[in-house]
Design a protein around this motif. Structure first.
Motif, PDB file in Angstrom:
ATOM      1  N   UNK A 128     -42.116 -75.649 -43.061  1.00 54.23           N
ATOM      2  CA  UNK A 128     -41.097 -76.002 -44.045  1.00 54.23           C
ATOM      3  C   UNK A 128     -40.033 -76.859 -43.388  1.00 54.23           C
ATOM      4  N   UNK A 129     -39.750 -77.994 -44.007  1.00 52.10           N
ATOM      5  CA  UNK A 129     -38.623 -78.819 -43.589  1.00 52.10           C
ATOM      6  C   UNK A 129     -37.458 -78.560 -44.541  1.00 52.10           C
ATOM      7  N   UNK A 130     -36.379 -78.013 -44.007  1.00 49.47           N
ATOM      8  CA  UNK A 130     -35.169 -77.783 -44.805  1.00 49.47           C
ATOM      9  C   UNK A 130     -34.216 -78.918 -44.471  1.00 49.47           C
ATOM     10  N   UNK A 131     -33.708 -79.616 -45.475  1.00 48.08           N
ATOM     11  CA  UNK A 131     -32.949 -80.835 -45.196  1.00 48.08           C
ATOM     12  C   UNK A 131     -31.618 -80.838 -45.929  1.00 48.08           C
ATOM     13  N   UNK A 132     -30.713 -81.709 -45.448  1.00 50.45           N
ATOM     14  CA  UNK A 132     -29.452 -81.935 -46.171  1.00 50.45           C
ATOM     15  C   UNK A 132     -28.944 -83.333 -45.853  1.00 50.45           C
ATOM     16  N   UNK A 133     -28.170 -83.840 -46.781  1.00 49.21           N
ATOM     17  CA  UNK A 133     -27.429 -85.092 -46.584  1.00 49.21           C
ATOM     18  C   UNK A 133     -26.069 -84.882 -47.218  1.00 49.21           C
ATOM     19  N   UNK A 134     -25.008 -85.262 -46.504  1.00 48.23           N
ATOM     20  CA  UNK A 134     -23.657 -84.985 -47.006  1.00 48.23           C
ATOM     21  C   UNK A 134     -22.793 -86.235 -46.995  1.00 48.23           C
ATOM     22  N   UNK A 135     -21.931 -86.316 -47.985  1.00 49.80           N
ATOM     23  CA  UNK A 135     -20.891 -87.359 -47.989  1.00 49.80           C
ATOM     24  C   UNK A 135     -19.601 -86.711 -48.479  1.00 49.80           C
ATOM     25  N   UNK A 136     -18.472 -87.329 -48.125  1.00 50.38           N
ATOM     26  CA  UNK A 136     -17.171 -86.744 -48.447  1.00 50.38           C
ATOM     27  C   UNK A 136     -16.327 -87.786 -49.165  1.00 50.38           C
ATOM     28  N   UNK A 137     -15.607 -87.359 -50.209  1.00 49.64           N
ATOM     29  CA  UNK A 137     -14.703 -88.285 -50.898  1.00 49.64           C
ATOM     30  C   UNK A 137     -13.329 -87.649 -51.054  1.00 49.64           C
ATOM     31  N   UNK A 138     -12.313 -88.477 -51.164  1.00 46.66           N
ATOM     32  CA  UNK A 138     -10.940 -88.025 -51.398  1.00 46.66           C
ATOM     33  C   UNK A 138     -10.463 -88.662 -52.692  1.00 46.66           C
ATOM     34  N   UNK A 139     -10.128 -87.825 -53.656  1.00 44.73           N
ATOM     35  CA  UNK A 139      -9.689 -88.314 -54.982  1.00 44.73           C
ATOM     36  C   UNK A 139     -10.687 -89.315 -55.572  1.00 44.73           C
ATOM     37  N   UNK A 140     -11.974 -89.051 -55.362  1.00 46.63           N
ATOM     38  CA  UNK A 140     -13.012 -89.889 -55.960  1.00 46.63           C
ATOM     39  C   UNK A 140     -13.415 -91.085 -55.142  1.00 46.63           C
ATOM     40  N   UNK A 141     -12.701 -91.383 -54.051  1.00 47.91           N
ATOM     41  CA  UNK A 141     -13.038 -92.519 -53.191  1.00 47.91           C
ATOM     42  C   UNK A 141     -13.842 -92.016 -51.986  1.00 47.91           C
ATOM     43  N   UNK A 142     -15.021 -92.596 -51.777  1.00 54.17           N
ATOM     44  CA  UNK A 142     -15.859 -92.147 -50.662  1.00 54.17           C
ATOM     45  C   UNK A 142     -15.199 -92.472 -49.327  1.00 54.17           C
ATOM     46  N   UNK A 143     -15.153 -91.489 -48.429  1.00 54.32           N
ATOM     47  CA  UNK A 143     -14.581 -91.678 -47.094  1.00 54.32           C
ATOM     48  C   UNK A 143     -15.692 -92.047 -46.119  1.00 54.32           C
ATOM     49  N   UNK A 144     -15.373 -92.954 -45.204  1.00 53.63           N
ATOM     50  CA  UNK A 144     -16.377 -93.375 -44.226  1.00 53.63           C
ATOM     51  C   UNK A 144     -16.284 -92.471 -42.993  1.00 53.63           C
ATOM     52  N   UNK A 145     -16.709 -91.204 -43.191  1.00 58.40           N
ATOM     53  CA  UNK A 145     -16.615 -90.237 -42.097  1.00 58.40           C
ATOM     54  C   UNK A 145     -18.001 -89.928 -41.560  1.00 58.40           C
ATOM     55  N   UNK A 146     -18.083 -89.734 -40.240  1.00 56.64           N
ATOM     56  CA  UNK A 146     -19.331 -89.250 -39.640  1.00 56.64           C
ATOM     57  C   UNK A 146     -19.095 -87.828 -39.165  1.00 56.64           C
ATOM     58  N   UNK A 147     -19.975 -86.949 -39.544  1.00 56.55           N
ATOM     59  CA  UNK A 147     -19.784 -85.535 -39.213  1.00 56.55           C
ATOM     60  C   UNK A 147     -19.960 -85.268 -37.727  1.00 56.55           C
ATOM     61  N   UNK A 148     -19.112 -84.373 -37.215  1.00 51.02           N
ATOM     62  CA  UNK A 148     -19.242 -83.932 -35.823  1.00 51.02           C
ATOM     63  C   UNK A 148     -20.337 -82.859 -35.774  1.00 51.02           C
ATOM     64  N   UNK A 149     -21.277 -83.007 -34.850  1.00 58.38           N
ATOM     65  CA  UNK A 149     -22.459 -82.138 -34.817  1.00 58.38           C
ATOM     66  C   UNK A 149     -22.124 -80.771 -34.214  1.00 58.38           C
ATOM     67  N   UNK A 150     -22.535 -79.732 -34.920  1.00 62.94           N
ATOM     68  CA  UNK A 150     -22.420 -78.360 -34.416  1.00 62.94           C
ATOM     69  C   UNK A 150     -23.833 -77.776 -34.495  1.00 62.94           C
ATOM     70  N   UNK A 151     -24.472 -77.602 -33.313  1.00 61.32           N
ATOM     71  CA  UNK A 151     -25.920 -77.386 -33.326  1.00 61.32           C
ATOM     72  C   UNK A 151     -26.312 -76.225 -32.409  1.00 61.32           C
ATOM     73  N   UNK A 152     -27.295 -75.432 -32.859  1.00 64.09           N
ATOM     74  CA  UNK A 152     -27.899 -74.423 -31.986  1.00 64.09           C
ATOM     75  C   UNK A 152     -29.404 -74.454 -32.227  1.00 64.09           C
ATOM     76  N   UNK A 153     -30.139 -73.454 -31.717  1.00 65.14           N
ATOM     77  CA  UNK A 153     -31.605 -73.451 -31.871  1.00 65.14           C
ATOM     78  C   UNK A 153     -32.042 -73.287 -33.315  1.00 65.14           C
ATOM     79  N   UNK A 154     -31.197 -72.656 -34.148  1.00 64.06           N
ATOM     80  CA  UNK A 154     -31.598 -72.382 -35.536  1.00 64.06           C
ATOM     81  C   UNK A 154     -30.548 -72.851 -36.542  1.00 64.06           C
ATOM     82  N   UNK A 155     -29.648 -73.724 -36.116  1.00 67.73           N
ATOM     83  CA  UNK A 155     -28.501 -74.069 -36.976  1.00 67.73           C
ATOM     84  C   UNK A 155     -28.094 -75.504 -36.722  1.00 67.73           C
ATOM     85  N   UNK A 156     -27.713 -76.188 -37.779  1.00 61.63           N
ATOM     86  CA  UNK A 156     -27.031 -77.470 -37.586  1.00 61.63           C
ATOM     87  C   UNK A 156     -25.988 -77.653 -38.681  1.00 61.63           C
ATOM     88  N   UNK A 157     -24.770 -77.949 -38.246  1.00 56.97           N
ATOM     89  CA  UNK A 157     -23.682 -78.238 -39.181  1.00 56.97           C
ATOM     90  C   UNK A 157     -23.087 -79.595 -38.869  1.00 56.97           C
TER      91      UNK A 157
END
Length: 768
Positions: free
Chosen positions: A214-243
């Motif tokens: 099973x491939x569990x996937x996600x894609x995220x984007x962030x907006x402020x007051x409806x305007x998309x922010x050009x942010x890159x997420x900081x990786x928080x990763x372990x053997x069974x987790x990624x944020x």
């Protein structure tokens, strides 16, 4: 007292006010599914209170080794478990360094959640005051897409209300999950790869033993007051987790929103070594559509489902909410486009019963799917059993049956028996009859005979062989008997000559013999193929028929009823209304020994036979048996009230019929059995639909025609439903004193109403 916190509404489930004691119940009630996957209504943000985490993927399971005190030959080696799958909905939130957690924050106000059944989405809004004094408003909305079956979407918005704040949001994936329900505290998943690129991530995990990838996937984007922010997420990763952590200064009353697409790609539908690229492809499809367009597609897809499946009730909001909730959950669980899948008793809402297939599908669910979708969906459910015929023969072989005798499992994921209670595994053999009854039901409803020579006859032969071998000749009775069984009433184990079991065994044999001759005459090529494969001879069929013609049925001349089993009258026959309420439900208050010696009936047993084979008996016989058995019935199975509601309506006992209808339609909403926190009763929800259509509407198939004997509860002003009968869609409108029929189609259709034939023409309202 039943629970009563869900706001009555025609099209939604609404909960107002936060109560930690109701979290697990609401996680069941507000659950989501799209046929391919489903999830309990867990919070996206961290919650340290009592919660039952659950995300599930259709068809993915684990064989949990059976746990018993002592082993018996023929015992199932494992109990199949629907697996709590890797979690993709999570979004951790910190406000000025303090994590949002409704269990530990200072105050929760204006909490409201809504499951919108009309449009297929779930929403939660609340105001939380954190221990650091910051007050925030949170609004989340999510849905599981019907258009892109592997995708779910979340819109999660945070607004500081009393000060500006630094807000960190961390959408994450987590494969370090466990099942609530395990026999040996085993881990079920092995994480193989944690992958990320820009603001997308995926975890590939494999189930132990069964090796589903099973491939569990996600894609995220962030907006402020409806305007998309050009942010890159900081990786928080372990053997069974990624944020992916996104940090943003947010002024008072400004809204920071995370848009998250997530879901699953599996080795059932993709190559094992291509799950990362498959997840990237599906993410790109979701991104190109966007959250808003995907939500509009969702509303449109649910609109199409409701166009056919909706039942309207005028004048009774709780009854209306009940039936729509049942129809909604059935469609969330199974949509009928994959014959490898089936309908588990809890669907995607919990882990009880292992998420496996029971005889509920054939006995209760097929009529709903035949009438509200089309015959292809019902055919897929029948094909599921045909595909498992070899396993059914293997199952019978393990118990000592020979010559291609087939015993379908009580509980299965892949055709193998995997129930872990001996009295059910070995004794509740009546399930074999429900498989064949479903073939008959499909045939009379659709008129599609082709299923019989293609697949159905082989199933019928295997089942008839089983019944022939399972019966034995009693010299004392000069009849064939079936010993040591459990009927549909599971409050009697190891009884002799359960009437329902003997009756359906006799019927299965005769039905198989009839269709062997029909296929011989009408489909000679199929006949030759099937006879070659099964090595069936005329002499063997005659041996079967000898058993069927001389089957024993226990009967009481004094009561003028068939007895549920040989020893039923030896019990102390105290009716349910003489039991004190403190002793109910007996399955939670009494020892099993006491239950087995009591006359109390868990669900329709003799009356199940009268429901299936109504046209074999007179109305007077039905009434006599209903009046005898219903007073001993405690209705402690979710499958009980619907059958009794249908029969009460047929007998004109409308007060009882209505009471049973409310019980079946609001079984989970009002938590009659005090167990909704474990998940919903999905398969019995089809029985709720039957209670209206077959009960109040009196819908049957007679002489190859739709037939109705409409009745209406006093509490209602009117009700409507639609039936797809042989590609003609008939709308039925029932009011006090009259019933009208409307046809969607090009050709006139004859229907019977209270025994009189009327013709319904396209475009015209026919009123009786």
């Amino acid at each position: 007292m039943n629970q009563d916190y869900i706001v009555a509404d025609n099209w939604a489930l609404i909960e107002e006010g936060f109560d930690a004691g109701k979290v697990e119940s609401s996680e069941s009630l507000f659950s989501l599914g799209n046929g391919a996957m489903g999830q309990r209504a867990n919070f996206e943000e961290k919650y340290t209170g009592e919660t039952f985490q659950g995300s599930y993927i259709a068809g993915v399971y684990y064989p949990d080794k059976t746990k018993v005190g002592w082993w018996k030959n023929g015992y199932p080696e494992y109990f199949a478990k629907v697996l709590n799958a890797p979690n993709w909905i999570g979004i951790n939130v910190w406000v000025n360094g303090e994590e949002l957690d409704l269990h530990t924050c200072k105050k929760v106000e204006n909490f409201r959640r809504e499951l919108n059944m009309k449009e297929g989405w779930y929403q939660r809004i609340f105001v939380a005051t954190l221990n650091n004094g910051i007050q925030i408003k949170v609004a989340s909305k999510r849905f599981l897409s019907l258009k892109l079956g592997e995708v779910g979407a979340i819109q999660y918005a945070v607004t500081p209300l009393n000060n500006k704040a630094e807000i960190i949001v961390e959408p994450y994936l987590d494969s370090g999950i466990e099942n609530k329900d395990t026999n040996w505290e085993e881990k079920f998943w092995e994480t193989l790869e944690v992958h990320h690129e820009n603001n997308t991530a995926a975890i590939v995990a494999r189930t132990l033993k069964t090796h589903f990838h099973v491939g569990t996937f996600m894609q995220s984007s962030v907006s402020l007051n409806g305007e998309t922010l050009n942010l890159t997420g900081e990786i928080n990763k372990s053997e069974t987790y990624i944020g992916l952590k996104f940090k943003q200064e947010v002024n008072q009353d400004e809204e920071l929103t995370v848009y998250k697409f997530g879901g699953y790609v599996t080795s059932m539908n993709h190559a094992k070594d291509e799950l990362i690229s498959a997840s990237e492809n599906i993410i790109n499809k979701a991104i190109s559509l966007g959250y808003s367009a995907l939500l509009e597609d969702q509303k449109e897809a649910w609109g199409k489902i409701w166009e056919m499946a909706d039942i309207t009730i005028d004048g009774d909001v709780k009854a209306q909410q009940g039936i729509r909730f049942n129809i909604f959950q059935l469609n969330q669980t199974y949509l009928g486009n994959d014959s490898r899948l089936n309908i588990g008793p809890k669907g995607f809402t919990g882990e009880k019963y292992g998420g496996s297939t029971y005889w509920d599908t054939e006995a209760y669910c097929i009529p709903f799917y035949m009438a509200t979708k089309d015959e292809k969906v019902a055919r897929n459910l029948l094909k599921y059993r045909y595909n498992h015929l070899e396993k059914a023969i293997e199952n019978a072989g393990k118990l000592g049956f020979t010559n291609g005798a087939a015993l379908y499992p009580m509980v299965t994921m892949n055709g193998e028996e995997c129930h872990n209670e001996w009295e059910i595994t070995f004794e509740e053999i009546h399930r074999n009859g429900a498989i064949v009854f479903a073939i008959y039901n499909y045939l009379r409803y659709t008129g599609d005979y082709s299923y019989i020579p293609e697949m159905g006859l082989e199933v019928m032969i295997g089942v008839a062989r089983f019944w022939h071998q399972r019966a034995n000749f009693s010299t004392a009775k000069n009849k064939y008997v079936i010993l040591g069984v459990t009927g549909p009433n599971e409050y009697e184990n190891n009884v002799n000559n359960n009437w329902y079991t003997n009756y359906i065994a006799q019927w299965c044999i005769k039905f198989a013999a009839t269709h062997i001759n029909k296929v011989k005459e009408g489909y000679p090529e199929d006949y030759e193929r099937i006879m070659g494969k099964t090595r069936l001879t005329d002499a063997e069929v005659q041996e079967w028929l000898k058993v069927a013609e001389n089957m024993y049925f226990p009967y009481s001349a004094g009561h003028d009823v068939y007895l549920q089993q040989d020893g039923f009258l030896d019990k102390e026959l105290i009716m349910v209304n003489n039991l004190s309420k403190e002793e109910r439900p007996i399955n939670q208050k009494w020892s099993w020994d006491r239950i087995l010696r009591s006359p109390y009936i868990k669900q329709a047993d003799v009356l199940q036979g009268f429901y299936f084979f109504e046209d074999h008996f007179t109305k007077e016989e039905l009434e006599r048996h209903f009046n005898f058995y219903e007073p001993f019935t405690v209705h402690e199975s979710s499958l009980s009230p619907c059958v009794h509601s249908i029969q009460a309506a047929a007998l004109g006992k409308m007060d009882q019929a209505y009471k049973f209808y409310l019980r079946t339609s609001r079984l989970d909403l009002d938590d009659y059995n005090k167990e909704v926190h474990e998940g919903l009763h999905i398969t019995s929800m089809a029985g709720t639909w039957m209670s209206i259509v077959e009960g109040f509407g009196g819908m049957r198939i007679k002489n190859d025609m739709l037939s109705f004997e409409p009745k209406i509860p006093e509490e209602w002003k009117g009700y409507t439903f639609k039936i797809n009968f042989r590609n003609n869609i008939v709308k039925v409108i029932v009011e006090h004193g009259k019933t009208s029929f409307k046809l969607e189609g090009n050709n006139p259709v004859d229907v019977l109403v209270n025994g009189e034939k009327i013709t319904v023409s396209p475009g015209n309202l026919a009123t009786v």
